[in-house]
Design a protein around this motif. Structure first.
Motif, PDB file in Angstrom:
ATOM      1  N   GLN A 162       0.826  -1.184   0.000  1.00 51.08           N
ATOM      2  CA  GLN A 162       0.000   0.000   0.000  1.00 51.08           C
ATOM      3  C   GLN A 162       0.865   1.239   0.000  1.00 51.08           C
ATOM      4  O   GLN A 162       2.039   1.204   0.326  1.00 51.08           O
ATOM      5  CB  GLN A 162      -0.914   0.034   1.230  1.00 51.08           C
TER       6      GLN A 162
ATOM      7  N   ALA B  47      -4.790   1.034  -2.560  1.00 50.10           N
ATOM      8  CA  ALA B  47      -4.333  -0.352  -2.591  1.00 50.10           C
ATOM      9  C   ALA B  47      -3.273  -0.526  -3.659  1.00 50.10           C
ATOM     10  O   ALA B  47      -3.184   0.233  -4.617  1.00 50.10           O
ATOM     11  CB  ALA B  47      -5.518  -1.278  -2.870  1.00 50.10           C
TER      12      ALA B  47
ATOM     13  N   LYS C  54       2.539  -5.355   8.494  1.00 51.78           N
ATOM     14  CA  LYS C  54       1.513  -4.719   9.316  1.00 51.78           C
ATOM     15  C   LYS C  54       1.906  -4.789  10.791  1.00 51.78           C
ATOM     16  O   LYS C  54       2.719  -5.620  11.198  1.00 51.78           O
ATOM     17  CB  LYS C  54       0.146  -5.401   9.118  1.00 51.78           C
TER      18      LYS C  54
ATOM     19  N   ASP D 218      -6.365  -5.476  16.290  1.00 53.78           N
ATOM     20  CA  ASP D 218      -6.388  -5.209  14.856  1.00 53.78           C
ATOM     21  C   ASP D 218      -4.982  -5.328  14.284  1.00 53.78           C
ATOM     22  O   ASP D 218      -3.988  -5.290  15.020  1.00 53.78           O
ATOM     23  CB  ASP D 218      -6.922  -3.806  14.601  1.00 53.78           C
ATOM     24  N   CYS D 219      -4.910  -5.484  12.960  1.00 55.20           N
ATOM     25  CA  CYS D 219      -3.659  -5.404  12.220  1.00 55.20           C
ATOM     26  C   CYS D 219      -3.795  -4.224  11.253  1.00 55.20           C
ATOM     27  O   CYS D 219      -4.768  -4.165  10.489  1.00 55.20           O
ATOM     28  CB  CYS D 219      -3.383  -6.690  11.435  1.00 55.20           C
TER      29      CYS D 219
ATOM     30  N   THR E 114      -1.767  -1.220   8.573  1.00 62.66           N
ATOM     31  CA  THR E 114      -0.601  -0.788   7.810  1.00 62.66           C
ATOM     32  C   THR E 114      -0.102   0.515   8.418  1.00 62.66           C
ATOM     33  O   THR E 114      -0.897   1.365   8.833  1.00 62.66           O
ATOM     34  CB  THR E 114      -0.979  -0.582   6.336  1.00 62.66           C
TER      35      THR E 114
ATOM     36  N   LYS F 247      -6.463   0.940   7.979  1.00 69.56           N
ATOM     37  CA  LYS F 247      -7.131  -0.352   8.058  1.00 69.56           C
ATOM     38  C   LYS F 247      -7.172  -1.022   6.688  1.00 69.56           C
ATOM     39  O   LYS F 247      -6.874  -0.408   5.661  1.00 69.56           O
ATOM     40  CB  LYS F 247      -8.559  -0.168   8.586  1.00 69.56           C
ATOM     41  N   ASP F 248      -7.599  -2.279   6.674  1.00 69.04           N
ATOM     42  CA  ASP F 248      -7.655  -3.043   5.428  1.00 69.04           C
ATOM     43  C   ASP F 248      -8.628  -2.435   4.417  1.00 69.04           C
ATOM     44  O   ASP F 248      -8.472  -2.631   3.213  1.00 69.04           O
ATOM     45  CB  ASP F 248      -8.048  -4.496   5.713  1.00 69.04           C
ATOM     46  N   ASP F 249      -9.646  -1.713   4.913  1.00 72.09           N
ATOM     47  CA  ASP F 249     -10.615  -1.121   3.980  1.00 72.09           C
ATOM     48  C   ASP F 249     -10.147   0.223   3.432  1.00 72.09           C
ATOM     49  O   ASP F 249     -10.861   0.889   2.693  1.00 72.09           O
ATOM     50  CB  ASP F 249     -11.986  -0.978   4.645  1.00 72.09           C
TER      51      ASP F 249
END
Length: 207
Positions: free
Chosen positions: A2, A27, A157, A172-173, A175, A187-189
């Protein structure tokens, strides 16, 4: 992989311009970007960038910034860079919490809770670090709640499981990005997680 971007638009009126900023987490997959986050190179080298941040230099030389205009790109930290950055140090949101990341994978520090107290306990003029906050006519006392938990850097992460006040609060994980003199979690989103953090050397000071 990312990258974190900030786009700047300027509208000049004479010699003065008004600048607006918007953030977007993008992304991976753009063909012009390296496939491996480790291929990203900080302008002054990651070690130098980290030392400047821990020394409180305020993002001197643009920590993590690529020379692209009008978009500034900030590379995501790799697993190794995350480990190097947080081990033995603290991630802090002033007046909210200070989380200390030990080299054995444990998280300590404290969360700050605000309890309403008698108005007379708050001075009419704010006194830094006195443990009280006067806001909109309400006096609150700072209460430090001990933090426990674990952390791990993996898959590029930062993964945490952090609890205070008797229950898990953050699991949470995310980036991780150095954005000038701040640390951003994404976050992933693609949304930015909460407020910007400060990276402090060693155990975080009292706030």
């Amino acid at each position: 992989m990312q990258k974190f971007t900030i786009k700047l638009w300027s509208a000049a009126a004479g010699t003065v311009a008004a600048t607006a900023m918007a953030t977007q987490a993008v992304a991976a997959g753009a063909p012009q970007e390296p496939a491996d986050p480790a291929e990203f190179v900080y302008p002054t080298g990651f070690g130098k960038a980290l030392s400047l941040m821990l020394a409180g230099e305020g993002g001197e030389n643009g920590i993590g910034v690529h020379k692209v205009w009008p978009t500034l790109s900030f590379p995501a930290l790799t697993t190794e860079q995350i480990d190097q950055a947080v081990t033995g140090n603290s991630l802090v949101i002033p007046y909210h919490y200070a989380h200390q990341y030990s080299d054995d994978g444990k998280v300590g520090g404290y969360n700050i809770r605000y309890d309403q107290v008698e108005l007379s306990k708050c001075p009419t003029t704010e006194i830094p670090n006195d443990g009280y906050l006067l806001y909109e006519g309400v006096c609150s006392a700072q209460v430090k709640e001990p933090v426990t938990g674990t952390w791990e850097a993996k898959d590029n992460k930062l993964c945490v499981d952090i609890a205070w006040a008797g229950k898990t609060q953050i699991e949470d994980c995310v980036t991780v990005f150095f954005v000038m003199d701040s640390v951003a979690f994404v976050k992933d989103d693609g949304t930015v997680s909460g407020k910007a953090h400060s990276l402090k050397k060693g155990a975080a000071p009292d706030m």
